[in-house]
Design a protein around this motif. Sequence first.
Motif: not given
Length: 227
Positions: A49-53, A72-74, A121-123, A128-129
Amino acid sequence: MLKKIFQRFKKRQGCVVVAGHDLQLIERDFVILDKNAHFPLHLYQVVHDSAAQKMKTHSINDGVTAVYLNLVNANHLKCLVRYISSHGHTIELCVFQPSFSSSPNIQALSLEEIEHNWQATGLSAVSVAQAVIKPMLKQQRGTIIFLGAPSNHSTQYDVLSQSMFAGVRALSQSLAREFQPKGIHVAYCMVEKWEGHNQHFTSSLKQVCQHIYQQPDSAWSQELSLS
């Protein structure tokens, strides 16, 4: 005090982390059996969820936990790994499912849409890895499966999607070279067409992931195809 000591030495249960998009039927069909004890691994269904805070979780049943976060958020992913550990689980298998959505007209996409597709997709594959490899290295075992499109130039996907899938495949190959000697199995599974709403498809996907997860060290596959 005694409770904390008991929890520290208590045998941890293995778990599966499925991270990605469009995961409607995953909790119903994605029952992976531990390759040693033959009991179901706990499933963490991690939806991007790209909008998740912040990370949000809720228990679907005793064997499945749903998680919503920004892949994407570490910091979100660090919270996920801590949450998994605090609940007595170790990551035995991680399946990354990128966004398989494709635009019929790539030229109509805005820069923001292209950036969003790249992050989804890529980032996020890289994020995750990085998150799951660290605990896997500590236990000197684990399996990571990246899902993606076939390497041929399928008309099903636009040029942007094809290039991103090629990037995920290259990431998988690179991680396999580096970490398979350290006990971590990394594989890329080519999916002809993503059908997350199709129960037969998700059951077939589960069987492929179970097969990869159960492979002995001497027979590890780096690439498979699901058609």
